[in-house]
Design a protein around this motif. Structure first.
Motif, PDB file in Angstrom:
ATOM      1  N   PHE A 232      12.346   1.792  13.514  1.00 52.56           N
ATOM      2  CA  PHE A 232      11.351   1.977  14.570  1.00 52.56           C
ATOM      3  C   PHE A 232      10.504   3.223  14.306  1.00 52.56           C
ATOM      4  N   ASN A 233      11.154   4.303  13.892  1.00 53.17           N
ATOM      5  CA  ASN A 233      10.421   5.549  13.637  1.00 53.17           C
ATOM      6  C   ASN A 233       9.395   5.373  12.516  1.00 53.17           C
ATOM      7  N   LEU A 234       9.769   4.606  11.462  1.00 53.91           N
ATOM      8  CA  LEU A 234       8.829   4.338  10.374  1.00 53.91           C
ATOM      9  C   LEU A 234       7.633   3.529  10.879  1.00 53.91           C
ATOM     10  N   TYR A 235       7.909   2.499  11.670  1.00 54.00           N
ATOM     11  CA  TYR A 235       6.851   1.629  12.176  1.00 54.00           C
ATOM     12  C   TYR A 235       5.880   2.393  13.080  1.00 54.00           C
ATOM     13  N   PHE A 236       6.412   3.094  14.074  1.00 54.55           N
ATOM     14  CA  PHE A 236       5.540   3.784  15.031  1.00 54.55           C
ATOM     15  C   PHE A 236       4.944   5.054  14.427  1.00 54.55           C
ATOM     16  N   GLY A 237       5.664   5.673  13.491  1.00 52.84           N
ATOM     17  CA  GLY A 237       5.077   6.815  12.783  1.00 52.84           C
ATOM     18  C   GLY A 237       3.866   6.410  11.977  1.00 52.84           C
ATOM     19  N   THR A 238       3.892   5.209  11.406  1.00 53.54           N
ATOM     20  CA  THR A 238       2.742   4.696  10.653  1.00 53.54           C
ATOM     21  C   THR A 238       1.576   4.400  11.584  1.00 53.54           C
ATOM     22  N   ILE A 239       1.855   3.831  12.746  1.00 56.32           N
ATOM     23  CA  ILE A 239       0.793   3.563  13.722  1.00 56.32           C
ATOM     24  C   ILE A 239       0.088   4.853  14.124  1.00 56.32           C
ATOM     25  N   ARG A 240       0.878   5.925  14.290  1.00 56.86           N
ATOM     26  CA  ARG A 240       0.297   7.177  14.791  1.00 56.86           C
ATOM     27  C   ARG A 240      -0.351   8.019  13.700  1.00 56.86           C
ATOM     28  N   ASN A 241      -0.092   7.718  12.442  1.00 56.58           N
ATOM     29  CA  ASN A 241      -0.672   8.497  11.350  1.00 56.58           C
ATOM     30  C   ASN A 241      -1.962   7.825  10.881  1.00 56.58           C
ATOM     31  N   GLN A 242      -3.067   8.244  11.457  1.00 50.89           N
ATOM     32  CA  GLN A 242      -4.358   7.626  11.151  1.00 50.89           C
ATOM     33  C   GLN A 242      -4.918   8.053   9.796  1.00 50.89           C
ATOM     34  N   ARG A 243      -4.251   9.023   9.151  1.00 47.36           N
ATOM     35  CA  ARG A 243      -4.769   9.529   7.875  1.00 47.36           C
ATOM     36  C   ARG A 243      -4.217   8.774   6.666  1.00 47.36           C
ATOM     37  N   LEU A 244      -3.285   7.863   6.890  1.00 46.37           N
ATOM     38  CA  LEU A 244      -2.726   7.100   5.771  1.00 46.37           C
ATOM     39  C   LEU A 244      -3.752   6.122   5.221  1.00 46.37           C
ATOM     40  N   TYR A 245      -3.722   5.928   3.903  1.00 50.21           N
ATOM     41  CA  TYR A 245      -4.547   4.877   3.305  1.00 50.21           C
ATOM     42  C   TYR A 245      -4.040   3.518   3.793  1.00 50.21           C
ATOM     43  N   VAL A 246      -4.928   2.547   3.814  1.00 44.95           N
ATOM     44  CA  VAL A 246      -4.570   1.204   4.272  1.00 44.95           C
ATOM     45  C   VAL A 246      -3.416   0.637   3.446  1.00 44.95           C
ATOM     46  N   ASP A 247      -3.416   0.893   2.140  1.00 48.19           N
ATOM     47  CA  ASP A 247      -2.338   0.411   1.274  1.00 48.19           C
ATOM     48  C   ASP A 247      -0.985   0.956   1.720  1.00 48.19           C
ATOM     49  N   ASN A 248      -0.952   2.257   2.026  1.00 47.86           N
ATOM     50  CA  ASN A 248       0.297   2.873   2.472  1.00 47.86           C
ATOM     51  C   ASN A 248       0.729   2.346   3.836  1.00 47.86           C
TER      52      ASN A 248
END
Length: 319
Positions: A276-292
């Motif tokens: 869950f932390n990985l999933y929601f952490g990705t949602i909240r990190n707007q600076r990640l590249y789309v691939d990541n």
């Protein structure tokens, strides 16, 4: 919880209440919490304080927690100025230590919770003589017993105001977390985070934040309401229409009890919380590249499936 504010008053360390220092407390949801003092606490050269207590000029009792001095100025002629970064503000009670900050229940009004719940409390009728009748209905709270130590309540609170030419009623929907016995605020925050992620999943975007957060202390018939504030970094401004959400209350109201129980059950599962932390952490990190972002979502979904299901799609040897 979004509006900025400031309070002027006197501030001191719990173990040294005689040494009061005047200063101003500033709160901004984006920029954080700062305390500017016209002097120094006489604590040798200490720059980190677990708790600072305060009393504002209008009589409010305030507790500041996890405080760190980051600047100091000395002016000659003149005086001393010290600046501190604060992690949390508690308005309405003095707590002598972090461990003393405990609540019987927590009330949270999230952004988009009104839209997600969609409770209708108003009804408008027109009479034959041209008058308009507006009826406001108080809704019964919806309560779910998650386990023997925890209950969750979905509650609508109404507030009215009037003037010579206007009368208004505003509804706000709250999640209320009720504990069987007092719980440390820092353990309460985990439940707040679990609910925030539930609403984030439902809304379909990272736009859910605590707009109003309160803790309640029960002493017999006396109930103390403590307002709680902390910084919310990287607030995302967005408009989310109810019909565009992944799901809203109406779509799950017949199964709301089981939805909430399962959400808390699986979120606290040993092997699932990191997923869950990985999933929601990705949602909240707007600076990640789309691939990541894509790879993180795939890893989270695969990990979730493997944690719940033990079936094999190929033999161990072939794998």
């Amino acid at each position: 919880m979004i509006e900025e504010f400031k309070y002027e008053g006197e501030w001191w360390i719990p173990k040294n209440p005689e040494n009061k220092v005047r200063g101003t407390l500033y709160f901004s949801p984006k920029d954080g919490i700062k305390l500017d003092l016209l002097g120094l606490f006489k604590e040798n050269e200490q720059t980190i304080f677990e708790v600072i207590l305060g009393s504002t000029i209008d009589g409010k009792e305030i507790t500041l927690t996890r405080c760190m001095q980051y600047a100091y100025e000395k002016h000659v002629p003149g005086g001393e100025i010290s600046k501190l970064h604060i992690s949390e503000i508690f308005i309405g009670e003095h707590f002598s230590s972090l461990s003393a900050i405990e609540f019987n229940r927590i009330s949270i009004h999230f952004s988009y919770l009104n839209e997600w719940a969609g409770f209708k409390t108003f009804k408008k009728d027109f009479t034959k003589d041209g008058n308009t009748i507006i009826t406001h209905k108080n809704l019964k709270p919806i309560e779910v017993k998650i386990n023997n130590n925890l209950k969750l309540r979905l509650h609508v609170s109404s507030r009215s105001s009037s003037s010579l030419t206007k009368y208004s009623i505003e509804d706000k929907t709250y999640f209320i977390i009720i504990f069987s016995k007092r719980l440390s605020f820092y353990k309460c925050r985990r439940y707040i985070y679990i609910l925030q992620n539930f609403l984030t999943l439902a809304v379909g975007d990272d736009v859910s934040y605590p707009l109003k957060l309160s803790g309640f202390i029960e002493n017999g018939k006396k109930i103390t309401n403590v307002e709680i504030y902390y910084a919310i970094p990287n607030i995302k401004e967005s408009t989310k229409i109810r019909q565009h959400m992944l799901f809203n209350y109406d779509t799950i109201k017949d199964r709301f009890d089981s939805f909430i129980k399962n959400w808390f059950k699986y979120y606290q599962h040993d092997s699932l919380e990191t997923v869950f932390n990985l999933y929601f952490g990705t949602i909240r990190n707007q600076r990640l590249y789309v691939d990541n972002q894509f790879l993180n979502y795939v890893i989270a979904i695969e990990s979730f499936h493997r944690s719940l299901y033990t079936s094999k799609y190929v033999s161990c040897l072939l794998y």
